[in-house]
Scaffold this motif. Structure first.
Motif, PDB file in Angstrom:
ATOM      1  N   HIS A  21      -6.208  -1.276  -5.647  1.00  0.00           N
ATOM      2  CA  HIS A  21      -6.184  -2.244  -4.544  1.00  0.00           C
ATOM      3  C   HIS A  21      -7.513  -2.990  -4.433  1.00  0.00           C
ATOM      4  O   HIS A  21      -7.537  -4.198  -4.171  1.00  0.00           O
ATOM      5  CB  HIS A  21      -5.864  -1.542  -3.226  1.00  0.00           C
ATOM      6  N   LEU A  57      -4.152   9.252  -4.765  1.00  0.00           N
ATOM      7  CA  LEU A  57      -4.412   8.112  -3.885  1.00  0.00           C
ATOM      8  C   LEU A  57      -5.682   7.379  -4.294  1.00  0.00           C
ATOM      9  O   LEU A  57      -5.808   6.176  -4.050  1.00  0.00           O
ATOM     10  CB  LEU A  57      -4.501   8.569  -2.427  1.00  0.00           C
ATOM     11  N   SER A 116      -4.795   4.671  -6.559  1.00  0.00           N
ATOM     12  CA  SER A 116      -4.159   3.582  -5.822  1.00  0.00           C
ATOM     13  C   SER A 116      -5.202   2.733  -5.109  1.00  0.00           C
ATOM     14  O   SER A 116      -5.156   1.494  -5.156  1.00  0.00           O
ATOM     15  CB  SER A 116      -3.167   4.160  -4.805  1.00  0.00           C
ATOM     16  N   LEU A 117      -6.183   3.371  -4.476  1.00  0.00           N
ATOM     17  CA  LEU A 117      -7.234   2.637  -3.778  1.00  0.00           C
ATOM     18  C   LEU A 117      -8.062   1.797  -4.745  1.00  0.00           C
ATOM     19  O   LEU A 117      -8.398   0.643  -4.452  1.00  0.00           O
ATOM     20  CB  LEU A 117      -8.138   3.610  -3.009  1.00  0.00           C
ATOM     21  N   ALA A 176      -5.453  -1.809   4.497  1.00  0.00           N
ATOM     22  CA  ALA A 176      -4.389  -2.773   4.784  1.00  0.00           C
ATOM     23  C   ALA A 176      -4.676  -3.524   6.077  1.00  0.00           C
ATOM     24  O   ALA A 176      -4.479  -4.743   6.162  1.00  0.00           O
ATOM     25  CB  ALA A 176      -3.047  -2.049   4.878  1.00  0.00           C
ATOM     26  N   PHE A 209       0.808  -1.211   0.000  1.00  0.00           N
ATOM     27  CA  PHE A 209       0.000   0.000   0.000  1.00  0.00           C
ATOM     28  C   PHE A 209       0.850   1.274   0.000  1.00  0.00           C
ATOM     29  O   PHE A 209       0.327   2.367   0.203  1.00  0.00           O
ATOM     30  CB  PHE A 209      -0.940   0.000   1.204  1.00  0.00           C
ATOM     31  N   GLN A 237      -3.981   8.622   3.325  1.00  0.00           N
ATOM     32  CA  GLN A 237      -3.096   7.585   3.846  1.00  0.00           C
ATOM     33  C   GLN A 237      -3.797   6.747   4.915  1.00  0.00           C
ATOM     34  O   GLN A 237      -3.569   5.538   5.013  1.00  0.00           O
ATOM     35  CB  GLN A 237      -1.831   8.222   4.407  1.00  0.00           C
ATOM     36  N   LYS A 278      -6.950   6.025   4.901  1.00  0.00           N
ATOM     37  CA  LYS A 278      -7.807   5.096   4.157  1.00  0.00           C
ATOM     38  C   LYS A 278      -6.991   3.881   3.706  1.00  0.00           C
ATOM     39  O   LYS A 278      -7.455   2.739   3.781  1.00  0.00           O
ATOM     40  CB  LYS A 278      -8.416   5.799   2.942  1.00  0.00           C
ATOM     41  N   LEU A 279      -5.779   4.127   3.204  1.00  0.00           N
ATOM     42  CA  LEU A 279      -4.908   3.030   2.793  1.00  0.00           C
ATOM     43  C   LEU A 279      -4.569   2.143   3.977  1.00  0.00           C
ATOM     44  O   LEU A 279      -4.579   0.907   3.875  1.00  0.00           O
ATOM     45  CB  LEU A 279      -3.626   3.584   2.164  1.00  0.00           C
TER      46      LEU A 279
END
Length: 278
Positions: free
Chosen positions: A212, A205, A208-209, A182, A158, A175, A177-178
């Motif tokens: 994921h 981000l 990125s989310l 995780a 992450f 961050q 949220k990441l």
């Protein structure tokens, strides 16, 4: 992948409460009222295993309350729900998480005075050292080492590894949220329930989310997420469920749901067409 190309939904009619070929979660007759306000009244909803299902609806539709009921953070007035055939009504939140149904929150719940690494380690299931017998008989050190390796791998995945020793309270909203996603994965969920994972997250981000979330599905888990950003919902979901006034009013492939007049009415109001033409 979306519903139009997903084999799991081929032949499934876009109707509220429609049966799915292999549901991991089935809810029936779930109701919750607060005083005279009926917040949730879901007749039936099935969540297909191995899919990404988006749950949408206007503010106050009952989406988060429905999440709270299913995951043991609130008590339903009526109804039943089964996860992989196991009844969960009446179970507490930690019991629900232990069977593999894990949720995140719209407002993140990071433990701000603990490091990122410790936040993840706390979420690891079945820790032997937490019990007297396990602590005395041993075996917990090897397990703890394995958990640490898993946590470090998730932080790397992450993009949070450089911050692993920092307090979680120092992170930005995105961050956090990441970190929360995780931490949820640290519990090895079979169904991951995300409550507005994109809320307050900057565009970099967000991408990125989204990646994921799709990876989680690829790895075999099921994802059910609440989201207001329709671009995210339409571009990520295999199937979309719509709630309004506590009820499921529509479900189906993203394109079909986006064109449903009742869904448009729920978001814009039944007089929006008249107002637009005035």
């Amino acid at each position: 992948m979306n519903a139009e190309s997903s084999p799991a939904f081929q032949g499934v009619a876009p109707l509220p409460g429609v049966p799915k070929p292999d549901p991991i979660l089935v809810a029936a007759g779930v109701e919750r009222s607060f005083g005279g306000l009926r917040a949730v009244a879901v007749d039936r909803l099935e969540i297909q295993r191995g899919s990404i299902t988006g749950l949408i609806g206007p503010n106050g539709a009952g989406k988060t309350t429905f999440f709270n009921l299913l995951t043991g953070f609130d008590r339903a007035d009526a109804g039943t729900w089964h996860f992989d055939g196991r009844p969960l009504q009446g179970k507490r939140a930690h019991q629900v998480a232990r069977v593999g149904m894990v949720r995140t929150f719209q407002l993140t719940k990071a433990l701000g005075r603990l490091s990122l690494l410790d936040n993840l380690l706390l979420a690891a299931p079945g820790q032997r050292g937490e019990r007297l017998a396990g602590a005395v008989l041993g075996g917990w050190r090897a397990q703890e080492a394995a958990h640490r390796e898993q946590a470090e791998a998730l932080l790397e995945r992450f993009g949070l590894a450089p911050l692993s020793r920092h307090f979680a309270g120092t992170l930005s909203g995105g961050q956090r949220k990441l970190l929360e996603m995780a931490r949820a994965l640290m519990a090895r969920p079979r169904l991951l329930m995300l409550d507005e994972p994109m809320a307050g997250v900057n565009p970099a981000l967000r991408q990125s989310l989204l990646a994921h979330i799709q990876e989680i599905r690829t790895e075999g888990a099921t994802v059910l997420f609440i989201e207001h950003d329709m671009d995210v919902v339409m571009g990520t979901s295999d199937w979309v469920v719509v709630m309004a006034e506590g009820r499921v009013i529509a479900e189906g492939p993203p394109a079909a749901v986006g064109a449903d007049p009742e869904v448009i009415d729920a978001y814009l109001g039944r007089d929006h067409g008249k107002a637009a033409g005035a």
